[in-house]
Scaffold this motif. Structure first.
Motif, PDB file in Angstrom:
ATOM      1  N   UNK A  35       0.838  -1.204   0.000  1.00 34.58           N
ATOM      2  CA  UNK A  35       0.000   0.000   0.000  1.00 34.58           C
ATOM      3  C   UNK A  35       0.870   1.250   0.000  1.00 34.58           C
ATOM      4  N   UNK A  36       0.467   2.246  -0.737  1.00 33.74           N
ATOM      5  CA  UNK A  36       1.091   3.574  -0.845  1.00 33.74           C
ATOM      6  C   UNK A  36       2.251   3.568  -1.837  1.00 33.74           C
ATOM      7  N   UNK A  37       3.381   2.989  -1.483  1.00 33.20           N
ATOM      8  CA  UNK A  37       4.565   2.778  -2.332  1.00 33.20           C
ATOM      9  C   UNK A  37       4.981   3.999  -3.151  1.00 33.20           C
ATOM     10  N   UNK A  57      -1.874   2.209  -4.973  1.00 33.73           N
ATOM     11  CA  UNK A  57      -1.062   3.430  -5.056  1.00 33.73           C
ATOM     12  C   UNK A  57      -1.887   4.648  -4.646  1.00 33.73           C
ATOM     13  N   UNK A  58      -1.306   5.457  -3.774  1.00 28.48           N
ATOM     14  CA  UNK A  58      -1.954   6.648  -3.203  1.00 28.48           C
ATOM     15  C   UNK A  58      -1.646   7.859  -4.082  1.00 28.48           C
ATOM     16  N   UNK A  59      -2.141   7.821  -5.305  1.00 28.38           N
ATOM     17  CA  UNK A  59      -1.770   8.816  -6.312  1.00 28.38           C
ATOM     18  C   UNK A  59      -2.293  10.211  -5.978  1.00 28.38           C
ATOM     19  N   UNK A  60      -3.336  10.305  -5.169  1.00 29.34           N
ATOM     20  CA  UNK A  60      -3.931  11.602  -4.835  1.00 29.34           C
ATOM     21  C   UNK A  60      -2.952  12.510  -4.104  1.00 29.34           C
ATOM     22  N   UNK A  61      -1.883  11.950  -3.544  1.00 29.73           N
ATOM     23  CA  UNK A  61      -0.865  12.800  -2.910  1.00 29.73           C
ATOM     24  C   UNK A  61      -0.297  13.817  -3.891  1.00 29.73           C
ATOM     25  N   UNK A  62      -0.231  13.474  -5.152  1.00 30.66           N
ATOM     26  CA  UNK A  62       0.306  14.409  -6.147  1.00 30.66           C
ATOM     27  C   UNK A  62      -0.572  15.648  -6.236  1.00 30.66           C
ATOM     28  N   UNK A  98      -6.045   4.307  -4.280  1.00 28.11           N
ATOM     29  CA  UNK A  98      -6.782   4.442  -3.027  1.00 28.11           C
ATOM     30  C   UNK A  98      -6.580   5.825  -2.430  1.00 28.11           C
ATOM     31  N   UNK A  99      -7.401   6.128  -1.444  1.00 25.43           N
ATOM     32  CA  UNK A  99      -7.229   7.309  -0.602  1.00 25.43           C
ATOM     33  C   UNK A  99      -6.950   6.834   0.821  1.00 25.43           C
ATOM     34  N   UNK A 100      -6.667   7.781   1.700  1.00 28.39           N
ATOM     35  CA  UNK A 100      -6.258   7.418   3.053  1.00 28.39           C
ATOM     36  C   UNK A 100      -6.869   8.386   4.054  1.00 28.39           C
ATOM     37  N   UNK A 101      -8.206   8.385   4.177  1.00 26.81           N
ATOM     38  CA  UNK A 101      -8.844   9.313   5.116  1.00 26.81           C
ATOM     39  C   UNK A 101      -8.316   9.112   6.539  1.00 26.81           C
ATOM     40  N   UNK A 102      -8.090  10.172   7.309  1.00 23.31           N
ATOM     41  CA  UNK A 102      -8.441  11.562   7.002  1.00 23.31           C
ATOM     42  C   UNK A 102      -7.348  12.339   6.276  1.00 23.31           C
ATOM     43  N   UNK A 103      -6.308  11.659   5.801  1.00 19.81           N
ATOM     44  CA  UNK A 103      -5.235  12.374   5.102  1.00 19.81           C
ATOM     45  C   UNK A 103      -5.774  13.047   3.848  1.00 19.81           C
ATOM     46  N   UNK A 104      -6.534  12.326   3.064  1.00 20.11           N
ATOM     47  CA  UNK A 104      -7.298  12.921   1.962  1.00 20.11           C
ATOM     48  C   UNK A 104      -8.697  12.324   2.007  1.00 20.11           C
ATOM     49  N   UNK A 105      -9.684  13.016   1.454  1.00 23.87           N
ATOM     50  CA  UNK A 105     -11.019  12.419   1.391  1.00 23.87           C
ATOM     51  C   UNK A 105     -11.062  11.256   0.410  1.00 23.87           C
ATOM     52  N   UNK A 106     -12.122  10.452   0.493  1.00 24.40           N
ATOM     53  CA  UNK A 106     -12.327   9.413  -0.511  1.00 24.40           C
ATOM     54  C   UNK A 106     -12.702  10.103  -1.817  1.00 24.40           C
ATOM     55  N   UNK A 111      -8.888  10.431  -8.083  1.00 26.92           N
ATOM     56  CA  UNK A 111      -7.809   9.463  -8.277  1.00 26.92           C
ATOM     57  C   UNK A 111      -7.611   9.173  -9.768  1.00 26.92           C
ATOM     58  N   UNK A 112      -8.713   8.942 -10.467  1.00 25.01           N
ATOM     59  CA  UNK A 112      -8.640   8.663 -11.904  1.00 25.01           C
ATOM     60  C   UNK A 112      -8.034   9.858 -12.633  1.00 25.01           C
ATOM     61  N   UNK A 113      -8.511  11.056 -12.287  1.00 24.33           N
ATOM     62  CA  UNK A 113      -8.019  12.272 -12.928  1.00 24.33           C
ATOM     63  C   UNK A 113      -6.531  12.475 -12.674  1.00 24.33           C
ATOM     64  N   UNK A 114      -6.101  12.309 -11.424  1.00 24.69           N
ATOM     65  CA  UNK A 114      -4.691  12.528 -11.083  1.00 24.69           C
ATOM     66  C   UNK A 114      -3.803  11.480 -11.745  1.00 24.69           C
ATOM     67  N   UNK A 115      -4.254  10.230 -11.761  1.00 31.51           N
ATOM     68  CA  UNK A 115      -3.450   9.185 -12.409  1.00 31.51           C
ATOM     69  C   UNK A 115      -3.242   9.470 -13.889  1.00 31.51           C
ATOM     70  N   UNK A 116      -4.213  10.139 -14.499  1.00 24.99           N
ATOM     71  CA  UNK A 116      -4.139  10.426 -15.937  1.00 24.99           C
ATOM     72  C   UNK A 116      -3.554  11.802 -16.251  1.00 24.99           C
ATOM     73  N   UNK A 117      -3.255  12.613 -15.223  1.00 26.02           N
ATOM     74  CA  UNK A 117      -2.696  13.949 -15.459  1.00 26.02           C
ATOM     75  C   UNK A 117      -1.425  14.227 -14.649  1.00 26.02           C
ATOM     76  N   UNK A 118      -1.361  13.717 -13.422  1.00 25.01           N
ATOM     77  CA  UNK A 118      -0.241  13.932 -12.500  1.00 25.01           C
ATOM     78  C   UNK A 118       0.079  15.414 -12.319  1.00 25.01           C
ATOM     79  N   UNK A 119      -0.977  16.217 -12.185  1.00 27.18           N
ATOM     80  CA  UNK A 119      -0.808  17.658 -12.032  1.00 27.18           C
ATOM     81  C   UNK A 119      -0.701  18.021 -10.556  1.00 27.18           C
TER      82      UNK A 119
END
Length: 201
Positions: A35-37, A57-62, A98-106, A111-119
């Motif tokens: 998880x996370x990695x 993968x916790x891609x929402x961190x980006x 995945x997300x990791x509440x309360x670090x980020x919301x669900x 997640x889909x958007x960030x994985x496809x843009x990485x902005x």
């Protein structure tokens, strides 16, 4: 079984343990998970895949901290490839997001958007070689996530005999620019084929 792990030394430790356990107790379709990695290397991803280990993968961190990850923590060499979805998929691995509440919301759509843009928050793109296609990101959020949990026979896609858990969105995520997917409206939600949102509609 899943282990939360970020740094490369930690990943080596968990992979060593997984490898030892599988040597002592062989099982073909174990779906052990990391998880996370965020900082996992290409070599570690290949080793994981060769062991049959998969990653979530916790891609929402980006989206939230991409600039801090590069400029404040790890520098461009490691920070730009943070959460390396593209490298993971390139091994043949089935990943999830995945997300990791309360670090980020669900936020499955984000997640889909960030994985496809990485902005990152500044607007810069981190590690474009790590981008997923929208279709790959949707799979990572749905059927491949269900597969990791040994639940792909009942959830993760719309097929006869499954639960018919689904949402109706304001637009097809495949038909809008990837950066707009996070803002699509969920108009209806169904669980086991029954509408639960909005209620009474």
């Amino acid at each position: 079984m899943a282990c939360h792990v970020q740094g490369d030394a930690g990943v080596d430790t968990i992979l060593d343990i997984y490898e030892e356990v599988l040597r002592k107790h062989p099982r073909g379709d174990h779906r052990l998970r990391l998880e996370h990695v965020g900082a996992i290397s290409d070599e570690q991803l290949q080793r994981a895949h060769d062991l049959g280990v998969t990653c979530s993968i916790f891609v929402d961190q980006i989206h939230y901290w991409g600039d801090v990850i590069v400029d404040g923590l790890f520098g461009p060499e490691h920070g730009n490839r943070w959460m390396p979805c593209g490298s993971a998929v390139a091994t043949g691995m089935r990943i999830s997001l995945h997300n990791d509440p309360p670090v980020t919301p669900e936020e499955p759509l984000r997640n889909i958007s960030v994985a496809a843009t990485r902005v990152a928050p500044s607007g810069r793109v981190l590690g474009p070689e790590q981008l997923l296609t929208v279709e790959q990101a949707i799979r990572a959020q749905t059927i491949d996530a269900a597969w990791q949990l040994f639940a792909d026979d009942v959830i993760g896609s719309l097929e006869v005999g499954k639960y018919a858990d689904m949402v109706v969105l304001s637009a097809d995520p495949r038909a809008v620019p990837p950066e707009q997917i996070a803002d699509l409206e969920v108009q209806r939600t169904f669980l086991a084929g029954q509408q639960v949102y909005p209620k009474g509609d």
